[in-house]
Design an enzyme around this catalytic site. Sequence first.
Site, PDB file in Angstrom:
ATOM      1  N   PHE A  31       0.813  -1.213   0.000  1.00 48.90           N
ATOM      2  CA  PHE A  31       0.000   0.000   0.000  1.00 48.90           C
ATOM      3  C   PHE A  31       0.851   1.270   0.000  1.00 48.90           C
ATOM      4  O   PHE A  31       0.424   2.316   0.482  1.00 48.90           O
ATOM      5  CB  PHE A  31      -0.979   0.003   1.197  1.00 48.90           C
ATOM      6  N   ARG A  32       2.104   1.160  -0.501  1.00 48.05           N
ATOM      7  CA  ARG A  32       3.030   2.280  -0.597  1.00 48.05           C
ATOM      8  C   ARG A  32       3.415   2.858   0.761  1.00 48.05           C
ATOM      9  O   ARG A  32       3.834   4.007   0.879  1.00 48.05           O
ATOM     10  CB  ARG A  32       2.478   3.378  -1.517  1.00 48.05           C
ATOM     11  N   LEU A  33       3.267   2.045   1.796  1.00 51.37           N
ATOM     12  CA  LEU A  33       3.688   2.451   3.142  1.00 51.37           C
ATOM     13  C   LEU A  33       5.122   1.987   3.352  1.00 51.37           C
ATOM     14  O   LEU A  33       5.432   1.194   4.244  1.00 51.37           O
ATOM     15  CB  LEU A  33       2.740   1.861   4.193  1.00 51.37           C
ATOM     16  N   HIS A  34       6.017   2.487   2.503  1.00 47.54           N
ATOM     17  CA  HIS A  34       7.382   1.983   2.443  1.00 47.54           C
ATOM     18  C   HIS A  34       8.174   2.332   3.703  1.00 47.54           C
ATOM     19  O   HIS A  34       7.782   3.197   4.484  1.00 47.54           O
ATOM     20  CB  HIS A  34       8.085   2.546   1.207  1.00 47.54           C
TER      21      HIS A  34
END
Length: 206
Positions: free
Chosen positions: A183-186
């Site tokens: 979810f692009r929560l890198h």
Amino acid sequence: MSNETDAITATDPMALFDEWFALAKAREPNDPEAVAVATASPDGWPSVRMVLMKDHGVHLGDGAGFVFYTNSHSRKGGELLANPKAAMLFHWKSLRRQIRIEGAVERVSDEMADAYFASRSRDSQLGAHASQQSQPLSSRGQFIADIARVTARHLIGTVPRPPHWTGFCLSAHAIEFWMDRPFRLHERRRFERAPDGGWSSSLLYP
């Protein structure tokens, strides 16, 4: 994708680089040592290109360095000599990981450049003599003719290193590790070198 058990918890960025680079060499299908190098002219115009890292953990400046080789008459060579600061980016798409490195740059010793040049294939050595890197070229045929002339001059014996062909070492003062998360929560962790040579680190918002 990575999972939360892979969290970036190391305290030594060079040891962590060794770990990630070893993984890249095992899994990345093409050129795991490929790295983008960004330079800038003295008046601030940036440029970036891909090179191959040939050594790391080298101590020439204030910290552990990353070494690559080039023609010092090229655009990047001229910019590095005039403005000896640079940034690097490793992107291993198969691993979904990146490493960004920033620091000062200095030229490697002639002995170090000689040793690496001697390890290259003969064709690559001849190409280094023939190529006026970054200069205008009238045609591909002209380049082939230049290589033929250089080859004729070095039919026997070793091929000497051209004096303008050398290496540069970027001594890291900051290293940032990036890991893909769902979810692009890198995950991003940035290390900065302290005056005493140690490292501090902090997480960054992705």
